[in-house]
Every structure is written in C-alpha cells, then in structure tokens.
Design a protein around this motif. Sequence first.
Motif, short mmCIF file in Angstrom:
data_model
loop_
_atom_site.label_atom_id
_atom_site.label_comp_id
_atom_site.label_asym_id
_atom_site.label_seq_id
_atom_site.Cartn_x
_atom_site.Cartn_y
_atom_site.Cartn_z
N SER A 87 82.20 -44.56 55.64
CA SER A 87 83.02 -43.96 54.60
C SER A 87 82.15 -43.23 53.60
O SER A 87 81.06 -43.69 53.26
CB SER A 87 83.85 -45.04 53.89
N ASP A 88 82.64 -42.09 53.14
CA ASP A 88 81.98 -41.29 52.11
C ASP A 88 82.85 -41.33 50.87
O ASP A 88 84.02 -40.91 50.91
CB ASP A 88 81.82 -39.85 52.62
N VAL A 89 82.32 -41.80 49.76
CA VAL A 89 83.14 -41.97 48.55
C VAL A 89 83.60 -40.64 47.98
O VAL A 89 84.51 -40.61 47.14
CB VAL A 89 82.41 -42.78 47.46
N THR A 90 83.00 -39.54 48.39
CA THR A 90 83.44 -38.23 47.90
C THR A 90 84.65 -37.71 48.66
O THR A 90 85.20 -36.67 48.29
CB THR A 90 82.31 -37.19 47.97
N SER A 91 85.05 -38.42 49.70
CA SER A 91 86.18 -38.00 50.53
C SER A 91 87.40 -38.88 50.28
O SER A 91 87.37 -40.07 50.60
CB SER A 91 85.80 -38.06 52.02
N ALA B 55 70.83 -40.27 42.71
CA ALA B 55 70.01 -39.97 41.54
C ALA B 55 70.21 -38.53 41.12
O ALA B 55 70.57 -37.67 41.92
CB ALA B 55 68.54 -40.22 41.86
N GLY B 56 69.97 -38.26 39.85
CA GLY B 56 70.02 -36.88 39.38
C GLY B 56 68.80 -36.11 39.84
O GLY B 56 67.72 -36.68 40.05
N GLU C 84 73.59 -26.52 38.95
CA GLU C 84 74.92 -27.04 38.63
C GLU C 84 75.53 -27.80 39.79
O GLU C 84 76.24 -28.80 39.61
CB GLU C 84 75.85 -25.90 38.21
N ARG C 85 75.25 -27.34 41.01
CA ARG C 85 75.80 -28.05 42.17
C ARG C 85 75.22 -29.45 42.29
O ARG C 85 75.91 -30.39 42.73
CB ARG C 85 75.53 -27.24 43.45
N ALA C 86 73.95 -29.61 41.90
CA ALA C 86 73.34 -30.94 41.93
C ALA C 86 74.01 -31.85 40.90
O ALA C 86 74.23 -33.05 41.16
CB ALA C 86 71.84 -30.84 41.66
N PHE C 87 74.34 -31.30 39.73
CA PHE C 87 75.06 -32.08 38.72
C PHE C 87 76.43 -32.49 39.24
O PHE C 87 76.85 -33.65 39.10
CB PHE C 87 75.21 -31.26 37.44
N ASP C 88 77.13 -31.54 39.86
CA ASP C 88 78.45 -31.85 40.41
C ASP C 88 78.38 -32.98 41.43
O ASP C 88 79.27 -33.83 41.50
CB ASP C 88 79.06 -30.60 41.06
N ARG C 89 77.32 -32.98 42.24
CA ARG C 89 77.15 -34.01 43.26
C ARG C 89 77.00 -35.39 42.61
O ARG C 89 77.60 -36.38 43.06
CB ARG C 89 75.91 -33.70 44.11
N VAL C 90 76.22 -35.48 41.54
CA VAL C 90 76.02 -36.75 40.84
C VAL C 90 77.35 -37.26 40.29
O VAL C 90 77.69 -38.44 40.44
CB VAL C 90 74.99 -36.60 39.71
N ILE C 91 78.11 -36.38 39.67
CA ILE C 91 79.40 -36.78 39.09
C ILE C 91 80.39 -37.15 40.19
O ILE C 91 81.13 -38.14 40.06
CB ILE C 91 79.96 -35.66 38.20
N GLU C 92 80.40 -36.40 41.28
CA GLU C 92 81.36 -36.67 42.35
C GLU C 92 81.11 -38.02 43.00
O GLU C 92 82.05 -38.76 43.31
CB GLU C 92 81.26 -35.56 43.41
N THR D 141 72.14 -40.19 33.71
CA THR D 141 72.47 -40.95 32.51
C THR D 141 73.93 -40.74 32.13
O THR D 141 74.64 -41.71 31.81
CB THR D 141 71.55 -40.52 31.34
N ALA D 142 74.39 -39.50 32.16
CA ALA D 142 75.80 -39.22 31.84
C ALA D 142 76.74 -39.93 32.80
O ALA D 142 77.75 -40.50 32.38
CB ALA D 142 76.04 -37.71 31.89
N SER D 143 76.38 -39.93 34.08
CA SER D 143 77.26 -40.56 35.08
C SER D 143 77.33 -42.06 34.88
O SER D 143 78.41 -42.67 35.03
CB SER D 143 76.77 -40.23 36.50
N LYS D 144 76.22 -42.69 34.54
CA LYS D 144 76.23 -44.14 34.39
C LYS D 144 76.87 -44.57 33.07
O LYS D 144 77.44 -45.66 32.98
CB LYS D 144 74.81 -44.69 34.52
N HIS D 145 76.80 -43.74 32.04
CA HIS D 145 77.59 -44.01 30.84
C HIS D 145 79.08 -44.02 31.19
O HIS D 145 79.85 -44.84 30.66
CB HIS D 145 77.30 -42.96 29.76
N ALA D 146 79.48 -43.11 32.06
CA ALA D 146 80.88 -43.06 32.47
C ALA D 146 81.28 -44.32 33.23
O ALA D 146 82.38 -44.86 33.05
CB ALA D 146 81.12 -41.82 33.34
#
Length: 253
Positions: free
Chosen positions: A58-62, A90-91, A106-114, A159-164
């Motif tokens: 399973s892929d959590v982005t799907s 990781a970022g 930006e795509r790398a950031f989106d990947r971390v958040i996703e 850091t932003a993702s883990k605060h979330a």
Amino acid sequence: MKYLVVGGTSGIGAETVRLLAGIEGATVVFSGRDEAAAARLADSLEPARRARTVFARSDVTSPSDTDALFERVRALPGDLHGAFNAAGVAGADGPLRGVPFHQADERAFDRVIEVNVKGTWRCLRAELAAMAPQGFGSIVNCASVAGLRSADSMSASYTASKHAVVGLTRSLAAEYAASGIRVNAVCPGVIDTPMLGGMREELLADLRRKNPAARIGTAREVAEAVLFLLSDRAGYISGTTLTVDAGGLTGAL
C-alpha cells in the motif's frame, strides 16, 4: 486482536512489527510499497512470529491503496486494537542535505506533505472509523523532535510536516477520548534508519557530538516506546508526544 503498522517494511516501522508479532494471539498487518523488503522482514522472523504477520502492499499517497489496505484489515477476524502510522519521507532541503530552502524544489515539498501529512491523515480517518464503533483502540503517529521545535540541522519542509502530525495527534486525542480511543505521537531524535541516507557525514558527526548520549539512536529503541503507547500500560495517556532522543531536545540540535 489486530494491529496495523503503516510503513512497516523498514526502519522504526519494521522494528515495531517485530515487537508486535511477539504478542500471543495478535495478528499484525503491515504495509508499505517495497514488497522485497516486506519479504525479507517476514523471512527474518521466527516461525511463530512470522505466522502472526500479514503484509499488504500500500502507498499512503494513494486513496485507492489506503481503501484496499483497510478492507484487508477489516476482513481479518478481531477488533483493531492498535495502529502505528510510521510511513514518512525526509525533506530534500536543509543543511543536512546541502540544499538551502530558497533553492528547494516545490515538487519535493509537495511529496513530503503528501506522505507525512496527508498520508497520515488518510490512515487516521480509516483507523478512527474502525475503532469508534468498537469503543476502544490506540493510535500512535510517528512525528519527530522536528515536530516540537526547529533547528538549523532540520529540513524546513520536514519540520513543517511533523508539526502538522503533532497537531493532528493532539486534536484527535481530545475529540475521540470519549470514544475510548487514545491518540499519541512518538517523537524520535536522530535515529539510525534509511532516512539518514544522503545526509552529509560531517553534519551527522556533529549531531552525535551534540547529543547528550553522544550517539545516534536505534529503531528498536523507538519501537519499544511505540509498543508502550499501544499497550494497556499507557491506558491513561493520550494526546502526548513521547520524545525518544536521549535528551537531545533539551540541547542544541
């Protein structure tokens, strides 16, 4: 009884699978994208523990993968006693990667958040939907010391993702306490997992030096903390962030 480890094919997730598989009468479902790693993990377990595990790719982005994962969990007998959301990336920015934030993709950031935020959100929603009708359950999210503070050694996107993740944990702990469900987060410091790959060695050496124990932690040490939070021994603990970093949070990261 059933347990679920999302992102259980390597690192902290895999060590948690090993520990949970030692519980008599447990069924441990673990998920991830790497089927070869899942097979290696299963093969490394003694027969009795291996018999208690079930792998579901399973892929959590799907969303469809997540739906299929929880259909698989529901199809197995017993209630869902506990779940550990360990999937994360990781970022790509920050001093440890040698990429300043203003040069980050930006795509790398989106990947971390996703993965780290929305993937955790998807799994939490399904886990709570399973646990609310039964009136009990324990969920542990894998956050990080990066979810509790910032430091020049940490990626801003991570850091932003883990605060979330910490925010989700605290909010849901309050919302679902009356339903008998506990939601906590484990917050590892610098841990020897595949996520360290690509970090510059001189900075890792500096992190070891700054840590009060003068070393990097192990995945097993974090998994032991997860097992405690999932267990009835932590029955009155919810909404907490359990830091596993040998006191590093109190020092300079």
